[in-house]
Design a protein around this motif. Sequence first.
Motif, PDB file in Angstrom:
ATOM      1  N   GLU A 133      35.179  41.140  42.586  1.00 34.84           N
ATOM      2  CA  GLU A 133      35.068  40.241  43.390  1.00 34.84           C
ATOM      3  C   GLU A 133      35.866  38.783  42.781  1.00 34.84           C
ATOM      4  O   GLU A 133      36.370  37.619  42.603  1.00 34.84           O
ATOM      5  CB  GLU A 133      33.833  39.633  42.744  1.00 34.84           C
ATOM      6  CG  GLU A 133      33.002  39.984  44.359  1.00 34.84           C
ATOM      7  CD  GLU A 133      33.811  39.162  45.782  1.00 34.84           C
ATOM      8  OE1 GLU A 133      33.851  38.177  45.318  1.00 34.84           O
ATOM      9  OE2 GLU A 133      33.657  39.947  46.200  1.00 34.84           O
ATOM     10  N   ALA A 134      35.868  39.137  40.976  1.00 40.12           N
ATOM     11  CA  ALA A 134      36.782  38.897  39.756  1.00 40.12           C
ATOM     12  C   ALA A 134      38.507  38.106  40.809  1.00 40.12           C
ATOM     13  O   ALA A 134      39.152  37.275  40.235  1.00 40.12           O
ATOM     14  CB  ALA A 134      36.448  38.747  38.800  1.00 40.12           C
ATOM     15  N   ALA A 135      38.775  39.891  40.736  1.00 44.00           N
ATOM     16  CA  ALA A 135      40.307  39.630  41.423  1.00 44.00           C
ATOM     17  C   ALA A 135      40.826  39.023  42.006  1.00 44.00           C
ATOM     18  O   ALA A 135      41.375  38.293  42.953  1.00 44.00           O
ATOM     19  CB  ALA A 135      40.295  41.313  41.195  1.00 44.00           C
ATOM     20  N   ALA A 136      39.529  39.035  43.411  1.00 49.08           N
ATOM     21  CA  ALA A 136      39.440  38.436  44.946  1.00 49.08           C
ATOM     22  C   ALA A 136      39.792  36.602  44.339  1.00 49.08           C
ATOM     23  O   ALA A 136      40.970  35.619  44.714  1.00 49.08           O
ATOM     24  CB  ALA A 136      38.564  38.863  46.132  1.00 49.08           C
ATOM     25  N   LYS A 137      38.904  36.453  43.698  1.00 47.03           N
ATOM     26  CA  LYS A 137      38.367  34.608  43.231  1.00 47.03           C
ATOM     27  C   LYS A 137      39.693  34.311  42.936  1.00 47.03           C
ATOM     28  O   LYS A 137      40.313  33.295  43.603  1.00 47.03           O
ATOM     29  CB  LYS A 137      37.383  35.043  42.230  1.00 47.03           C
ATOM     30  CG  LYS A 137      37.045  33.477  42.530  1.00 47.03           C
ATOM     31  CD  LYS A 137      35.085  33.797  41.795  1.00 47.03           C
ATOM     32  CE  LYS A 137      35.241  31.635  40.787  1.00 47.03           C
ATOM     33  NZ  LYS A 137      35.917  31.623  40.004  1.00 47.03           N
ATOM     34  N   GLN A 138      40.590  35.494  42.318  1.00 43.12           N
ATOM     35  CA  GLN A 138      42.081  34.532  41.121  1.00 43.12           C
ATOM     36  C   GLN A 138      42.868  34.792  41.858  1.00 43.12           C
ATOM     37  O   GLN A 138      43.521  33.917  42.199  1.00 43.12           O
ATOM     38  CB  GLN A 138      41.881  35.074  40.086  1.00 43.12           C
ATOM     39  CG  GLN A 138      42.888  34.881  39.047  1.00 43.12           C
ATOM     40  CD  GLN A 138      42.655  33.315  38.936  1.00 43.12           C
ATOM     41  OE1 GLN A 138      42.088  33.335  38.273  1.00 43.12           O
ATOM     42  NE2 GLN A 138      44.312  32.855  39.037  1.00 43.12           N
ATOM     43  N   ALA A 151      43.451  38.779  33.867  1.00 43.72           N
ATOM     44  CA  ALA A 151      42.710  38.228  32.811  1.00 43.72           C
ATOM     45  C   ALA A 151      41.936  38.015  33.329  1.00 43.72           C
ATOM     46  O   ALA A 151      41.162  37.813  32.398  1.00 43.72           O
ATOM     47  CB  ALA A 151      43.940  37.086  32.794  1.00 43.72           C
ATOM     48  N   ALA A 152      41.897  37.174  34.261  1.00 38.65           N
ATOM     49  CA  ALA A 152      40.575  36.624  35.545  1.00 38.65           C
ATOM     50  C   ALA A 152      39.588  38.312  35.290  1.00 38.65           C
ATOM     51  O   ALA A 152      38.392  38.464  34.706  1.00 38.65           O
ATOM     52  CB  ALA A 152      40.525  36.922  36.687  1.00 38.65           C
ATOM     53  N   VAL A 153      40.313  39.836  35.523  1.00 39.21           N
ATOM     54  CA  VAL A 153      39.182  40.663  35.484  1.00 39.21           C
ATOM     55  C   VAL A 153      38.772  41.416  34.081  1.00 39.21           C
ATOM     56  O   VAL A 153      37.325  41.666  34.230  1.00 39.21           O
ATOM     57  CB  VAL A 153      40.031  41.706  36.468  1.00 39.21           C
ATOM     58  CG1 VAL A 153      39.325  43.847  35.533  1.00 39.21           C
ATOM     59  CG2 VAL A 153      40.355  41.765  37.567  1.00 39.21           C
ATOM     60  N   ALA A 154      39.725  40.951  33.294  1.00 38.65           N
ATOM     61  CA  ALA A 154      39.534  41.039  31.852  1.00 38.65           C
ATOM     62  C   ALA A 154      38.285  40.511  31.259  1.00 38.65           C
ATOM     63  O   ALA A 154      37.081  40.701  30.861  1.00 38.65           O
ATOM     64  CB  ALA A 154      40.828  41.264  31.062  1.00 38.65           C
ATOM     65  N   MET A 155      38.018  39.310  31.366  1.00 34.86           N
ATOM     66  CA  MET A 155      37.181  38.075  31.316  1.00 34.86           C
ATOM     67  C   MET A 155      35.871  38.600  32.240  1.00 34.86           C
ATOM     68  O   MET A 155      34.969  38.552  31.662  1.00 34.86           O
ATOM     69  CB  MET A 155      37.478  36.932  31.932  1.00 34.86           C
ATOM     70  CG  MET A 155      38.658  35.686  31.048  1.00 34.86           C
ATOM     71  SD  MET A 155      38.011  35.991  29.147  1.00 34.86           S
ATOM     72  CE  MET A 155      37.133  34.174  29.372  1.00 34.86           C
TER      73      MET A 155
END
Length: 479
Positions: free
Chosen positions: A93-98, A351-355
């Motif tokens: 989800e974090a990847a898709a959102k970014q 970077a979003a996925v890392a967070m």
Amino acid sequence: MNTEETLNKAARPIRTTRAGTTYADAARDHLWMSFTRQSTYEPKESGGGGGSVPIIVKGEGAYIWDDQGRKYLDALAGLFVVQVGHGREELAEAAAKQARELAFFPLWSYAHPRAIELAERLAADAPGDLNRVFFTTGGGEAVESAWKLAKQYFKLTGKPGKYKVISRNIAYHGTPQGALSITGIPFAKEPFEPLVPGAVKVPNTNLYRAPEHLREDPKAFGRYCADRIAEAIEFEGPDSVAAVFLEPVQNSGGCFPPPPGYFERVREICDEYDVLLVSDEVICSFGRIGSMFASTDFGYQPDIITVAKGMTSGYSPIGAMIASDRLFEPFRHGHTMFAHGYTFGGHPVSAAVAMANLDIFEREGLNQHVKDNAPLFRATLDKLLDLPLVGDVRGDGYFYGIELVKDKTTRETFDDDECERLLRGFLSKALFDAGLYCRADDRGDPVIQLAPPLIIGQPEFDDIEQRLRSVLTEAENHF
Ligand SMILES: Cc1ncc(COP(=O)(O)O)c(C=O)c1O
């Protein structure tokens, strides 16, 4: 239907490509794999092994499934990567959102929020004044960046002759030509010689293979190994040496932890000769040993840390070089710049996925979980020492190597042919057939390497031990 049946059912239909070729055939004919003997998969008629490329189609928690629906315990976290386990919806989800918000922007004189947030977070977790984060797309690039920074830093601060690096025998630091020069594995380097000049090797901290008089005294062995670094600096000339690259626990060769006092002495030596200490934590960071950074676990202060792999648990690629304020200082002035970079370094999606990945670490207390459970993991693996083939079990955190020997009393290892028969001819396949994905490696002496997702506990430790026990018992008939 239980979860397993659902997954098995989902796995089975995915067996041909869009062109209608079976995956196995298309892989054999078109996929050029890393560090892979392709002949294993060439048809027997043309002299190949006739094998079928293992194809992994699905992951969930600590388990993976192949295209035949078979289930395996992922005891290597992919490749020392998948810390939080497979199938985490929130990372997807974090990847898709970014990607929806800002799929790409470079860090070339511009910035984006996710890279800024991640840099701040890594700096906060990193020890001491390691406050500057230079993003890459992986570990080898981080190592490459660290060597380039070390060279330029000394040019900018009046010591232009310092360019050489010291690293350890059999250590792996990546494949770009600089990182490969730092790597200490002859077979990986020879095809590409001549490499970058100035890379010098010193002994690693393999206590099991230490000079006999030091085997019972780890502290003295640590001192001995660290002093070899001082000796190499003296031999090369202190004015020519820029940095020492060390993993906290050396992976290649099968998990060599630092003996007590080792890093303390290395730090002293680096300070004495004004040589930078680079902690290559591409494997050992993000909870692998129990803290965000393994230099914290072992109580030393590096000048640079290199990271990658576990930062996103592999849901998207990223790496970084984290440097001290002192190293950044000359770059704060005038026209000076670090003329170096990667288009995809610090990619917004990664970077979003890392967070989001680091949020999971915090929410689930993964580092504490590793600290609490590592002794149990170790104790479970130690049971294997009753097998005639198992010479040594070593490592730390969720990161272990099991060294296989021909003779336990003399510690005699296998010759090349025996290794070939044992590791390639039998163990790699037998372990996989037994439902255990891990690594049988002979870059040093033959070892089985384990680095599972950080979420597992005693039931999986037992499972790993039992599967290893049955395969290693059978292995006695195969060398
Ligand atoms: C200690 C260390 N450094 C560097 C690398 C290279 O990382 P990458 O494969 O992401 O380039 C690796 C890869 O396994 C590693 O273990």
